[in-house]
Scaffold this motif. Structure first.
Motif, PDB file in Angstrom:
ATOM      1  N   MET A   1     -48.580 -25.995 -25.745  1.00 17.03           N
ATOM      2  CA  MET A   1     -48.399 -27.176 -24.925  1.00 17.03           C
ATOM      3  C   MET A   1     -48.615 -26.784 -23.479  1.00 17.03           C
ATOM      4  N   GLN A   2     -49.294 -27.642 -22.747  1.00 17.41           N
ATOM      5  CA  GLN A   2     -49.486 -27.343 -21.336  1.00 17.41           C
ATOM      6  C   GLN A   2     -49.518 -28.612 -20.506  1.00 17.41           C
ATOM      7  N   LEU A   3     -49.202 -28.429 -19.223  1.00 12.93           N
ATOM      8  CA  LEU A   3     -49.159 -29.521 -18.270  1.00 12.93           C
ATOM      9  C   LEU A   3     -49.913 -29.093 -17.023  1.00 12.93           C
ATOM     10  N   GLU A   4     -50.852 -29.922 -16.577  1.00 10.02           N
ATOM     11  CA  GLU A   4     -51.575 -29.660 -15.335  1.00 10.02           C
ATOM     12  C   GLU A   4     -50.653 -30.008 -14.167  1.00 10.02           C
ATOM     13  N   ILE A   5     -50.593 -29.118 -13.195  1.00 13.25           N
ATOM     14  CA  ILE A   5     -49.728 -29.291 -12.033  1.00 13.25           C
ATOM     15  C   ILE A   5     -50.599 -29.432 -10.784  1.00 13.25           C
ATOM     16  N   ARG A   6     -50.382 -30.518 -10.037  1.00  9.91           N
ATOM     17  CA  ARG A   6     -51.081 -30.695  -8.764  1.00  9.91           C
ATOM     18  C   ARG A   6     -50.345 -29.907  -7.678  1.00  9.91           C
ATOM     19  N   PRO A   7     -51.012 -29.547  -6.597  1.00 10.74           N
ATOM     20  CA  PRO A   7     -50.351 -28.811  -5.513  1.00 10.74           C
ATOM     21  C   PRO A   7     -49.499 -29.740  -4.647  1.00 10.74           C
ATOM     22  N   ASP A   8     -48.454 -30.300  -5.240  1.00 12.96           N
ATOM     23  CA  ASP A   8     -47.580 -31.266  -4.590  1.00 12.96           C
ATOM     24  C   ASP A   8     -46.139 -30.947  -5.013  1.00 12.96           C
ATOM     25  N   PRO A   9     -45.215 -30.792  -4.070  1.00 13.98           N
ATOM     26  CA  PRO A   9     -43.832 -30.467  -4.431  1.00 13.98           C
ATOM     27  C   PRO A   9     -43.189 -31.453  -5.414  1.00 13.98           C
ATOM     28  N   ALA A  10     -43.648 -32.691  -5.455  1.00 11.29           N
ATOM     29  CA  ALA A  10     -43.117 -33.667  -6.409  1.00 11.29           C
ATOM     30  C   ALA A  10     -43.409 -33.257  -7.854  1.00 11.29           C
ATOM     31  N   GLU A  11     -44.384 -32.405  -8.045  1.00 11.84           N
ATOM     32  CA  GLU A  11     -44.746 -31.948  -9.383  1.00 11.84           C
ATOM     33  C   GLU A  11     -43.642 -31.108 -10.030  1.00 11.84           C
ATOM     34  N   VAL A  12     -42.784 -30.503  -9.225  1.00  7.22           N
ATOM     35  CA  VAL A  12     -41.711 -29.673  -9.768  1.00  7.22           C
ATOM     36  C   VAL A  12     -40.772 -30.524 -10.633  1.00  7.22           C
ATOM     37  N   GLY A  13     -40.388 -31.677 -10.134  1.00 13.73           N
ATOM     38  CA  GLY A  13     -39.541 -32.579 -10.915  1.00 13.73           C
ATOM     39  C   GLY A  13     -40.228 -33.075 -12.172  1.00 13.73           C
ATOM     40  N   ARG A  14     -41.508 -33.372 -12.058  1.00 13.53           N
ATOM     41  CA  ARG A  14     -42.271 -33.812 -13.230  1.00 13.53           C
ATOM     42  C   ARG A  14     -42.347 -32.698 -14.269  1.00 13.53           C
ATOM     43  N   ALA A  15     -42.502 -31.460 -13.823  1.00 12.32           N
ATOM     44  CA  ALA A  15     -42.562 -30.320 -14.747  1.00 12.32           C
ATOM     45  C   ALA A  15     -41.222 -30.139 -15.464  1.00 12.32           C
ATOM     46  N   ARG A  16     -40.116 -30.285 -14.744  1.00 14.09           N
ATOM     47  CA  ARG A  16     -38.796 -30.185 -15.384  1.00 14.09           C
ATOM     48  C   ARG A  16     -38.619 -31.269 -16.439  1.00 14.09           C
ATOM     49  N   GLN A  17     -38.994 -32.492 -16.101  1.00 21.11           N
ATOM     50  CA  GLN A  17     -38.878 -33.611 -17.040  1.00 21.11           C
ATOM     51  C   GLN A  17     -39.747 -33.367 -18.277  1.00 21.11           C
ATOM     52  N   TRP A  18     -40.946 -32.882 -18.076  1.00 20.33           N
ATOM     53  CA  TRP A  18     -41.852 -32.586 -19.184  1.00 20.33           C
ATOM     54  C   TRP A  18     -41.253 -31.528 -20.100  1.00 20.33           C
ATOM     55  N   ALA A  19     -40.712 -30.461 -19.510  1.00 19.05           N
ATOM     56  CA  ALA A  19     -40.102 -29.393 -20.314  1.00 19.05           C
ATOM     57  C   ALA A  19     -38.911 -29.926 -21.106  1.00 19.05           C
ATOM     58  N   ARG A  20     -38.057 -30.742 -20.471  1.00 22.71           N
ATOM     59  CA  ARG A  20     -36.913 -31.324 -21.191  1.00 22.71           C
ATOM     60  C   ARG A  20     -37.366 -32.167 -22.378  1.00 22.71           C
ATOM     61  N   SER A  21     -38.435 -32.931 -22.190  1.00 23.19           N
ATOM     62  CA  SER A  21     -38.904 -33.788 -23.286  1.00 23.19           C
ATOM     63  C   SER A  21     -39.448 -32.949 -24.439  1.00 23.19           C
ATOM     64  N   ARG A  22     -40.104 -31.833 -24.136  1.00 21.11           N
ATOM     65  CA  ARG A  22     -40.606 -30.957 -25.197  1.00 21.11           C
ATOM     66  C   ARG A  22     -39.451 -30.330 -25.967  1.00 21.11           C
ATOM     67  N   LEU A  23     -38.425 -29.916 -25.261  1.00 20.60           N
ATOM     68  CA  LEU A  23     -37.251 -29.339 -25.914  1.00 20.60           C
ATOM     69  C   LEU A  23     -36.546 -30.380 -26.772  1.00 20.60           C
ATOM     70  N   ALA A  24     -36.397 -31.587 -26.250  1.00 21.26           N
ATOM     71  CA  ALA A  24     -35.735 -32.655 -27.006  1.00 21.26           C
ATOM     72  C   ALA A  24     -36.496 -32.952 -28.293  1.00 21.26           C
ATOM     73  N   GLY A  25     -37.826 -32.866 -28.247  1.00 22.84           N
ATOM     74  CA  GLY A  25     -38.642 -33.085 -29.431  1.00 22.84           C
ATOM     75  C   GLY A  25     -38.386 -32.067 -30.527  1.00 22.84           C
ATOM     76  N   LEU A  26     -37.815 -30.928 -30.152  1.00 23.50           N
ATOM     77  CA  LEU A  26     -37.472 -29.889 -31.124  1.00 23.50           C
ATOM     78  C   LEU A  26     -35.983 -29.904 -31.472  1.00 23.50           C
ATOM     79  N   GLY A  27     -35.272 -30.914 -30.964  1.00 23.40           N
ATOM     80  CA  GLY A  27     -33.842 -31.016 -31.258  1.00 23.40           C
ATOM     81  C   GLY A  27     -32.973 -30.124 -30.393  1.00 23.40           C
ATOM     82  N   ILE A  28     -33.503 -29.628 -29.285  1.00 26.45           N
ATOM     83  CA  ILE A  28     -32.721 -28.811 -28.358  1.00 26.45           C
ATOM     84  C   ILE A  28     -32.192 -29.735 -27.273  1.00 26.45           C
ATOM     85  N   GLU A  29     -30.894 -29.921 -27.256  1.00 29.22           N
ATOM     86  CA  GLU A  29     -30.258 -30.848 -26.322  1.00 29.22           C
ATOM     87  C   GLU A  29     -30.328 -30.330 -24.889  1.00 29.22           C
TER      88      GLU A  29
END
Length: 165
Positions: A1-29
């Motif tokens: 799984m991968q996520l393209e990151i733009r050179p924008d500090p707002a991307e950090v929050g988007r990356a955290r949200q993306w990682a949480r959603s991937r973990l939740a998909g595996l049943g990791i709370e």
């Protein structure tokens, strides 16, 4: 799984949200220690890529039970010691460089945190850039023989921090 990151500090929050959603998909709370640690590591490595390179990056996660899982990882999962791998690749060829920061500095401790939280971490050249990676052993306990590619834990980093550029 991968996520393209733009050179924008707002991307950090988007990356955290993306990682949480991937973990939740595996049943990791979200409140499980693995999830909290992984999200913090994502935040640190993506921040370094965005702030210090000013270029696009790619965040990659290899999680147990996903299509990217190898036969070796499947065996590890069967032994309840599956490894989660996080990588952030950017187009800067400059390696992570240690730097000293004062106790009142507001930044400069990201890779020291990665070293303390991950079971292993490192970096390698990738194309014309580099990839900084870290791994978490899903069932490991802190301090129980976890290998560290760099340093020796938090005490080794008093007044020293790393900057990924």
């Amino acid at each position: 799984m991968q996520l393209e990151i733009r050179p924008d500090p707002a991307e950090v929050g988007r990356a955290r949200q993306w990682a949480r959603s991937r973990l939740a998909g595996l049943g990791i709370e979200a409140d499980e220690p693995l999830a909290e640690t992984l999200v913090l590591l994502v935040s640190e490595l993506v921040t370094n890529a965005v702030v210090h390179t000013g270029r696009p990056a790619v965040l990659r996660l290899s999680l147990p039970g996903t299509v990217e899982e190898t036969a070796q990882e499947a065996e590890a999962e069967a032994d309840e010691s599956a490894t989660v791998r996080l990588e952030v690749a950017d187009t800067s060829s400059r390696p992570p460089v240690p730097r000293c920061v004062g106790s009142d500095a507001t930044g400069g401790r990201g890779l020291a945190l990665v070293d303390c939280l991950a079971d292993r971490w490192g970096w390698n050249a990738e194309g014309s850039g580099k990839s900084i990676w870290c791994e978490l052993d899903r069932c490991s306990q802190a301090g129980e023989g976890a290998a560290v590619a760099y340093g020796g834990g938090l005490s080794a980093y008093e007044d020293l921090a790393f900057e990924a550029v």
